[in-house]
Design an enzyme around this catalytic site. Structure first.
Site, mmCIF file in Angstrom:
data_model
loop_
_atom_site.group_PDB
_atom_site.id
_atom_site.type_symbol
_atom_site.label_atom_id
_atom_site.label_comp_id
_atom_site.label_asym_id
_atom_site.label_seq_id
_atom_site.Cartn_x
_atom_site.Cartn_y
_atom_site.Cartn_z
ATOM 1 C CE LYS A 22 -1.673 1.430 4.078
ATOM 2 N NZ LYS A 22 -1.338 2.803 4.503
ATOM 3 C CG ASN A 23 2.361 2.515 3.539
ATOM 4 O OD1 ASN A 23 1.182 2.808 3.281
ATOM 5 N ND2 ASN A 23 2.779 2.238 4.741
ATOM 6 C CB CYS A 116 -5.052 9.665 12.093
ATOM 7 S SG CYS A 116 -3.363 9.069 12.199
ATOM 8 N NE ARG A 121 0.680 10.079 10.405
ATOM 9 C CZ ARG A 121 0.090 9.063 9.770
ATOM 10 N NH1 ARG A 121 -0.958 8.510 10.288
ATOM 11 N NH2 ARG A 121 0.546 8.611 8.610
ATOM 12 C CG ASP A 305 3.551 1.163 9.625
ATOM 13 O OD1 ASP A 305 3.722 1.411 8.421
ATOM 14 O OD2 ASP A 305 3.276 2.033 10.464
#
Ligand code: EPZ
Length: 425
Positions: A22-23, A116, A121, A305
């Site tokens: 995804k990243n 978030c 962030r 993560d």
């Protein structure tokens, strides 16, 4: 809202192919805006975040289709560089579009992505980098307008090796006049993938994967065909799931070199990891061992993560482990939920102290963010009894049908979608 229902206690076994990262896909889809024409991007995972990025590109005028993990994207019709606020709110990673849209249109309007569940962030490093290249930044309320008739290469020193800021600056510099050098750049594999994609379009970038990246601006980029790297965080998540269920699984389509720090920590915990090319076999026949100290840091150190997932494994280990989170200030929200499942964890500042217990017990828990949600699923796979995970839209942002991944490995896990409420009028 949808939820996952998990019957724990079944060892995982079998083989799973890891989907694309995804990243890596998100910045690469953003970068595609810098070349007019049709791109073919393969190994793109079918995830909520990917669909939001495609919706944003369509809102800017592009034609985009994701089928069988391949995106066919025509950027020629794009006519706008104003990202709709509603879409921006759905995914903060839309900030990656600033560099590409500034280059293509000379102006871009975005909205403060805001914080978030895991932290504030901020995007100050993104904005400072674009300003250094010659962009004018105007902030009014939560709107940010970036303008630049011409971007000029320069030296940029990042205060922190921010992944997103490194990527935004790389993209903006790719077509700037002159050469840009980014010092203290982030070194993640996803940044190397972005460099490879940009160079496949005709950019001249070297150094991604090190802390110094040099970008020689070019006048034009052309569309290309490209395949995204495997998702190292999904791979690490599956490794932990195999270990905590005392299972034995084989991962295909992985890059073991992207998981060196994770493999090191898991082996310290007594997990057996065998590597053969792009195949990894993971098993843990006995109770995991405590790991004295884990510190999340920028790549190639242990990734933030995978912090919540490894914490679940260590919650069943024999002894006391300490996990220090140095990247995000709010990334321990899974602790309360794990405690409700019987874990013995306490937090002091940015360190979590995990005293292993013999077992976890099923409970109804709530996902607060993407990786915390994945960690709670893993906890449910190991717990005695039934676990219900709610707010699973967070998980769908980064895992392509996580219940299918685990049920294919023998887990008893189902997604429940509530019947739509009848419309009385
Ligand atoms: C990327 O986020 C990833 N997301 C995150 O993955 C990952 O956790 C993070 O890198 C760190 O590895 C994507 O790639 C889409 P950062 P990013 O800029 O770019 C501070 C997931 O679960 N910072 O390296 O936002 C920031 O507040 C997600 O897949 C500034 O202060 O991460 C944070 O504390 C979660 N100013 C730290 O740096 C800035 O301008 C790391 O942020 C930018 C960041």
């Amino acid at each position: 809202m949808e939820k996952l229902v998990i019957e724990g206690g079944r060892p995982l076994s079998g083989t799973i192919r890891i989907h694309g990262a995804k990243n890596a896909a998100l910045p690469i889809l953003a970068a595609s805006m810098m070349a007019e024409g049709t791109h073919r991007i393969e190994n793109v995972p079918d995830l909520l975040d990917i669909h939001v990025m495609l919706d944003i590109l369509r809102s800017l005028g592009c034609k985009a289709e994701l089928r069988d993990e391949t995106v066919v994207l025509d950027t020629l019709p794009a006519h706008s560089s104003h990202i709709p606020e509603e879409l921006m709110k759905q995914m903060r990673s839309s900030i990656f579009l600033m560099g590409p849209l500034l280059t293509r249109f000379g102006e871009v309007q975005v909205y403060q992505p805001g914080g978030c569940a895991i932290g504030e962030r901020k995007i100050d490093l993104h904005l400072k980098g674009l300003q250094a290249l010659g962009a004018e930044i105007e902030e009014a309320g939560n709107t940010i307008i970036c303008r630049a008739t011409l971007l000029r290469g320069t030296d940029i020193v990042l205060d922190f090796p921010s992944v997103g800021a490194t990527e935004n600056i790389m993209m903006a510099a790719a077509m700037a006049r002159g050469t840009t050098t980014i010092f203290n750049a982030a070194r993640e594999p996803e940044i190397q993938d972005l460099q490879h994609f940009l160079n496949a379009m005709g950019a001249r970038i070297i150094g991604a994967g090190t802390d110094t990246i040099t970008i020689e601006g070019v006048d034009r980029l052309v569309p290309c065909t490209y395949s995204i790297i495997p998702d190292r965080i999904v791979a690490g998540t599956m490794m932990v799931a195999a270990a905590i269920t005392k299972g034995n699984i084989t991962l295909e389509n992985v890059c073991p070199a992207h998981l060196t720090s994770v493999t090191h920590v898991l082996r310290r915990a007594g997990v057996q990891v065998h590597i053969d090319g792009d195949i990894m076999n993971v098993s843990c026949p006995g109770r995991p061992r405590a790991v004295e100290r884990i510190v999340t840091s920028p790549y190639p150190s242990f990734p933030t993560d995978l912090q919540s997932q490894v914490m679940v494994l260590l919650s069943l280990a024999d002894g006391l482990s300490v996990i220090k989170e140095t990247i995000f200030e709010g990334r321990f929200k899974h602790v309360d939920e794990l405690t409700r499942m019987g874990a013995d964890i306490w937090v002091d500042m940015n360190s979590a102290f995990v005293r292993g217990v013999p077992r976890l017990y099923g409970a109804t828990v709530e996902a607060t963010d993407l990786r915390a949600g994945a960690a709670l699923v893993i906890a449910g796979l190991a717990a005695a009894g039934t676990t219900i995970v709610e707010q699973i839209h967070h998980i769908d942002r980064g895992y392509d049908r996580i219940e299918r991944m685990f049920s294919r490995l023998g887990a008893r896990i189902e997604r429940f979608t509530p019947a739509p409420v009848p419309n009385n009028n």
